[in-house]
Design a protein around this motif. Sequence first.
Motif, PDB file in Angstrom:
ATOM      1  N   ASP A 104       0.820  -1.216   0.000  1.00  0.00           N
ATOM      2  CA  ASP A 104       0.000   0.000   0.000  1.00  0.00           C
ATOM      3  C   ASP A 104       0.852   1.264   0.000  1.00  0.00           C
ATOM      4  OD1 ASP A 104      -2.224  -1.578   0.030  1.00  0.00           O
ATOM      5  OD2 ASP A 104      -2.878  -1.048   2.053  1.00  0.00           O
ATOM      6  N   SER A 107       1.508   2.777  -3.639  1.00  0.00           N
ATOM      7  CA  SER A 107       0.438   2.943  -4.620  1.00  0.00           C
ATOM      8  C   SER A 107       0.494   4.282  -5.341  1.00  0.00           C
ATOM      9  CB  SER A 107      -0.928   2.762  -3.946  1.00  0.00           C
ATOM     10  OG  SER A 107      -1.110   3.699  -2.903  1.00  0.00           O
ATOM     11  N   THR A 198      -2.284  -4.088  -4.136  1.00  0.00           N
ATOM     12  CA  THR A 198      -2.265  -3.457  -2.830  1.00  0.00           C
ATOM     13  C   THR A 198      -2.813  -4.398  -1.760  1.00  0.00           C
ATOM     14  OG1 THR A 198      -4.425  -2.459  -3.304  1.00  0.00           O
ATOM     15  CG2 THR A 198      -2.460  -1.147  -3.802  1.00  0.00           C
TER      16      THR A 198
END
Length: 207
Positions: A104, A107, A198
């Motif tokens: 994450d 991203s 993610t």
Amino acid sequence: MTGKSWTQWHTAYDDPDSELSRRLVAVRERIRTALDAAKPGPIRVVSMCAGDGRDLLGALDGHSRRRDVRATLVELDPELAARGRAAAAGTGVEVVQGDAALTDLYSAVVPAGLVLACGIFGNITEADMVRTIAALPGFMVPGGTVIWTRHREEPDLVPRINAWFDEHGFELVWVSDKQAGYGVGVHRLIGPARPLRTGERLFTFVS
């Protein structure tokens, strides 16, 4: 993560004859080579487990493409992240304090033309190495470069790491000689890039 003091581990860089210092020279050389080969325009760089960023920041020092670099360095240790942030002041390098294993965190900064995965493969399981390599096409543009490191102590996994990269759409560009005492590898993504997956943890450091 383990209880190892990563700030203390970095003191080996103070000895120019240490394996870590010699490895740093090789990594910086490969970063400069990748920057030399990059197309005109901005160069997106991502560094996982970046420490204080001395590999990338040292490579950028005096390099003709340094102003083109837009880099994100991810480091969990707060002291090392603070050192990196101070050293990167006034450059296009951002230091994020966080767990580099979590997808994450990347991203907003991928795909990248250059990914640094240094200081990781010597501290995680083989299964996590494979998981990380398999995820890297989601970090990169087609034709992007990844630079990684791994010690050459037994079991010497560098040949297997090269094979794992081959299996996941990469070609070997360069790898250091075993006699150097350290492993530095460079691979280029020749297979298709993929969207970043993610919500995943790629690896966990082990003793």
